[in-house]
Motif scaffolding. Structure first.
Motif, short mmCIF file in Angstrom:
data_model
loop_
_atom_site.label_atom_id
_atom_site.label_comp_id
_atom_site.label_asym_id
_atom_site.label_seq_id
_atom_site.Cartn_x
_atom_site.Cartn_y
_atom_site.Cartn_z
N LYS A 1 0.84 -1.21 0.00
CA LYS A 1 0.00 0.00 0.00
C LYS A 1 0.87 1.26 0.00
O LYS A 1 0.61 2.20 -0.74
CB LYS A 1 -0.94 0.00 1.21
N CYS A 2 1.94 1.27 0.81
CA CYS A 2 2.85 2.42 0.84
C CYS A 2 3.52 2.61 -0.52
O CYS A 2 3.62 3.73 -1.03
CB CYS A 2 3.91 2.24 1.92
N GLN A 3 3.97 1.50 -1.13
CA GLN A 3 4.63 1.59 -2.43
C GLN A 3 3.67 2.11 -3.49
O GLN A 3 4.04 2.97 -4.30
CB GLN A 3 5.18 0.22 -2.84
N ASN A 4 2.43 1.62 -3.49
CA ASN A 4 1.43 2.10 -4.45
C ASN A 4 1.15 3.59 -4.27
O ASN A 4 1.01 4.33 -5.25
CB ASN A 4 0.14 1.29 -4.35
N LEU B 1 3.20 5.86 -3.05
CA LEU B 1 4.37 6.59 -3.55
C LEU B 1 4.39 6.61 -5.08
O LEU B 1 4.64 7.65 -5.70
CB LEU B 1 5.66 5.98 -3.02
N ASP B 2 4.14 5.45 -5.70
CA ASP B 2 4.13 5.38 -7.16
C ASP B 2 3.06 6.27 -7.75
O ASP B 2 3.31 6.98 -8.74
CB ASP B 2 3.92 3.94 -7.63
N ASN B 3 1.86 6.28 -7.17
CA ASN B 3 0.76 7.08 -7.69
C ASN B 3 0.94 8.57 -7.46
O ASN B 3 0.57 9.39 -8.30
CB ASN B 3 -0.57 6.63 -7.09
N PRO C 1 10.72 12.25 -3.84
CA PRO C 1 9.80 12.83 -2.85
C PRO C 1 10.46 13.98 -2.10
O PRO C 1 11.68 14.01 -1.91
CB PRO C 1 9.50 11.66 -1.92
N THR C 2 9.64 14.92 -1.69
CA THR C 2 10.08 16.04 -0.86
C THR C 2 9.25 16.04 0.42
O THR C 2 8.23 15.35 0.51
CB THR C 2 9.92 17.39 -1.57
N ILE C 3 9.66 16.84 1.36
CA ILE C 3 8.92 16.93 2.62
C ILE C 3 7.51 17.46 2.39
O ILE C 3 6.58 17.12 3.12
CB ILE C 3 9.70 17.77 3.67
N ALA C 4 7.32 18.25 1.34
CA ALA C 4 5.99 18.78 1.03
C ALA C 4 5.04 17.68 0.58
O ALA C 4 3.82 17.80 0.75
CB ALA C 4 6.10 19.86 -0.05
N ASP C 5 5.56 16.60 0.03
CA ASP C 5 4.72 15.50 -0.45
C ASP C 5 4.02 14.76 0.67
O ASP C 5 2.98 14.13 0.46
CB ASP C 5 5.55 14.50 -1.27
#
Length: 143
Positions: free
Chosen positions: A82-85, A87-89, A97-101
């Motif tokens: 779920k975490c990987q999906n 991040l991918d999406n 990724p940035t801290i804003a994400d």
């Protein structure tokens, strides 16, 4: 490092790191307890000591936190997927990724916070036994 850093920063920009923030604070004259102006409380020596403390803490805690996160993800592969999906999406496979994400992926943020709650990142107390006979006031404790 601090002087070199100052040569490469434009203070018309938003502060980018801890050194920039402290330098901006140095420009302000803090109030003392009598509300009178006094000199800056932030010296370069103080700044260097705080940076050393921050780095020292990160060197000790970051590997432990990452180890716990990897262990938890390996133990719960459905959460890892779920975490990987997410991040991918949200970020894409080639994005960085940035801290804003993190605001857009609260599930991953919750997983990170749970890791810090579950795992012992740093010891929080010292030894719980006397290593030699000790007396405090009228109380005596054997080794």
């Amino acid at each position: 490092y601090i002087e070199e850093h100052r040569e490469n920063i434009s203070y018309s920009e938003t502060p980018m790191d801890f050194v920039d923030t402290v330098d901006l604070l140095k420009e302000r004259k803090p109030l003392d307890v009598n509300n009178s102006m006094k000199g800056s409380l932030y010296s370069d020596a103080h700044l260097a000591a705080v940076i050393n403390d921050l780095i020292g803490g990160a060197v000790a805690s970051t590997p432990r936190a990452l180890s716990w996160f990897l262990l938890i993800m390996a133990t719960y592969p459905e959460i890892q997927r779920k975490c990987q999906n997410l991040l991918d999406n949200h970020i894409g496979e080639s994005g960085k990724p940035t801290i804003a994400d993190i605001a857009n992926i609260p599930y991953l943020e919750a997983c990170i916070l749970e890791t810090l709650r579950w795992g012992v990142v740093l010891p929080t107390t010292g030894p719980h036994a006397a290593d030699k006979p000790t007396q405090i006031g009228s109380q005596h404790k054997d080794k």
